[in-house]
Write a protein that holds these residues in place. Structure first.
Motif, PDB file in Angstrom:
ATOM      1  N   ASN A  94       0.818  -1.215   0.000  1.00  0.00           N
ATOM      2  CA  ASN A  94       0.000   0.000   0.000  1.00  0.00           C
ATOM      3  C   ASN A  94       0.851   1.264   0.000  1.00  0.00           C
ATOM      4  OD1 ASN A  94      -2.549  -1.197  -0.188  1.00  0.00           O
ATOM      5  ND2 ASN A  94      -2.632  -1.542   2.023  1.00  0.00           N
ATOM      6  N   GLU A  95       1.987   1.238   0.694  1.00  0.00           N
ATOM      7  CA  GLU A  95       2.910   2.383   0.647  1.00  0.00           C
ATOM      8  C   GLU A  95       3.343   2.659  -0.786  1.00  0.00           C
ATOM      9  OE1 GLU A  95       6.331   2.057   3.229  1.00  0.00           O
ATOM     10  OE2 GLU A  95       5.070   1.445   4.909  1.00  0.00           O
ATOM     11  N   VAL A  96       3.653   1.601  -1.515  1.00  0.00           N
ATOM     12  CA  VAL A  96       4.104   1.747  -2.903  1.00  0.00           C
ATOM     13  C   VAL A  96       2.979   2.294  -3.773  1.00  0.00           C
ATOM     14  CG1 VAL A  96       4.854   0.474  -4.949  1.00  0.00           C
ATOM     15  CG2 VAL A  96       5.887  -0.010  -2.732  1.00  0.00           C
ATOM     16  N   ILE A  97       1.804   1.705  -3.651  1.00  0.00           N
ATOM     17  CA  ILE A  97       0.672   2.148  -4.472  1.00  0.00           C
ATOM     18  C   ILE A  97       0.312   3.595  -4.152  1.00  0.00           C
ATOM     19  CG2 ILE A  97      -1.801   1.808  -4.889  1.00  0.00           C
ATOM     20  CD1 ILE A  97      -1.248  -1.241  -4.628  1.00  0.00           C
ATOM     21  N   ASP A  98       0.251   3.933  -2.876  1.00  0.00           N
ATOM     22  CA  ASP A  98      -0.124   5.287  -2.470  1.00  0.00           C
ATOM     23  C   ASP A  98       0.922   6.332  -2.862  1.00  0.00           C
ATOM     24  OD1 ASP A  98      -2.411   4.184  -1.418  1.00  0.00           O
ATOM     25  OD2 ASP A  98      -1.710   4.244   0.667  1.00  0.00           O
ATOM     26  N   LEU A 124       0.104  -7.738  -7.295  1.00  0.00           N
ATOM     27  CA  LEU A 124       0.673  -8.368  -6.105  1.00  0.00           C
ATOM     28  C   LEU A 124      -0.258  -8.191  -4.910  1.00  0.00           C
ATOM     29  CD1 LEU A 124       2.962  -9.939  -4.805  1.00  0.00           C
ATOM     30  CD2 LEU A 124       4.158  -7.764  -4.440  1.00  0.00           C
ATOM     31  N   LYS A 125      -0.849  -7.014  -4.791  1.00  0.00           N
ATOM     32  CA  LYS A 125      -1.797  -6.769  -3.698  1.00  0.00           C
ATOM     33  C   LYS A 125      -2.970  -7.743  -3.782  1.00  0.00           C
ATOM     34  CE  LYS A 125      -4.779  -3.199  -1.720  1.00  0.00           C
ATOM     35  NZ  LYS A 125      -5.148  -1.772  -1.742  1.00  0.00           N
ATOM     36  N   ALA A 126      -3.508  -7.933  -4.972  1.00  0.00           N
ATOM     37  CA  ALA A 126      -4.640  -8.843  -5.149  1.00  0.00           C
ATOM     38  C   ALA A 126      -4.254 -10.278  -4.785  1.00  0.00           C
ATOM     39  CB  ALA A 126      -5.147  -8.771  -6.589  1.00  0.00           C
ATOM     40  N   LYS A 127      -3.072 -10.695  -5.182  1.00  0.00           N
ATOM     41  CA  LYS A 127      -2.629 -12.058  -4.891  1.00  0.00           C
ATOM     42  C   LYS A 127      -2.430 -12.274  -3.385  1.00  0.00           C
ATOM     43  CE  LYS A 127       0.725 -15.554  -6.235  1.00  0.00           C
ATOM     44  NZ  LYS A 127       1.766 -15.931  -7.182  1.00  0.00           N
ATOM     45  N   VAL A 128      -1.807 -11.304  -2.727  1.00  0.00           N
ATOM     46  CA  VAL A 128      -1.581 -11.419  -1.283  1.00  0.00           C
ATOM     47  C   VAL A 128      -2.915 -11.485  -0.547  1.00  0.00           C
ATOM     48  CG1 VAL A 128      -0.672 -10.219   0.749  1.00  0.00           C
ATOM     49  CG2 VAL A 128       0.696 -10.335  -1.339  1.00  0.00           C
ATOM     50  N   LEU A 129      -3.858 -10.631  -0.927  1.00  0.00           N
ATOM     51  CA  LEU A 129      -5.162 -10.639  -0.260  1.00  0.00           C
ATOM     52  C   LEU A 129      -5.930 -11.934  -0.519  1.00  0.00           C
ATOM     53  CD1 LEU A 129      -6.252  -6.930  -0.712  1.00  0.00           C
ATOM     54  CD2 LEU A 129      -5.729  -8.099   1.433  1.00  0.00           C
TER      55      LEU A 129
END
Length: 185
Positions: A94-98, A124-129
């Motif tokens: 989220n730090e990267v996306i934001d 990557l966020k979707a996969k982790v979630l």
């Protein structure tokens, strides 16, 4: 592959920490490139933690590299709860996306091939979630008695169905980000 020892995943995470600590002192690098490199290294660090987490469950996140001393006290760490491990990975992503430090598309693919973009960060966020919501890590009764040496449960004992909504929203966001940036196929 040696995941734990020399040249393993934790060694890669230490390299990421060393890079992030040292890049702030680089003077002849423009701010855009510096921020982009920091974002890329954070994604690598998130991925390496996620890789360990997906294989071993509760891990010891290496937020900062331990100091090099003669004592082993600084390197003694405990495994953290699986939810805390996933949350740490999500915080990095989220730090990267934001930060919006990654480009939406590669402007010069021949020289930038393999570098991260915003759609890759969303993927990557979707996969982790998705992994976090899965029955493997979300209230798996097979792990109900897995505790650390302090008696803390390392896996959640109850299923949290709201994690599926977060995973679905992240997947849709990743798809839309990719489509908006010319990745139709």
């Amino acid at each position: 592959i040696n995941y734990w020892g020399t040249g393993g995943l934790y060694a890669g995470i230490r390299e990421c920490n060393t890079f992030m600590k040292g890049i702030v002192n680089v003077e002849d690098l423009d701010e855009y490139e510096k921020q982009r490199m920091i974002a890329e290294v954070k994604l690598i660090k998130a991925y390496l933690h996620f890789y360990l987490l997906s294989y071993y469950g509760p891990i010891c996140p290496l937020r900062e590299s331990p100091p090099v001393t003669e004592s082993t006290q600084g390197v003694r760490v405990y495994r953290e709860k699986v939810d805390d491990c996933f949350q740490y990975v999500m915080d990095l992503i989220n730090e990267v996306i934001d930060s919006e430090s990654l480009p939406l598309v590669l402007t010069n693919p021949s020289s930038e091939l393999g570098r991260f973009t915003q759609p890759a960060a969303h993927m990557l966020k979707a996969k982790v979630l998705l992994y976090w919501a899965s029955p493997l890590f979300n209230g798996n009764s097979d792990y109900i008695n897995v505790k650390d040496n302090q008696g803390r449960h390392l896996f959640p004992t109850q299923v949290d169905n709201s994690k599926w909504k977060l995973a679905a929203d992240a997947a849709l966001e990743a798809i839309n980000c990719a489509k908006e940036n010319g990745h139709e196929k």
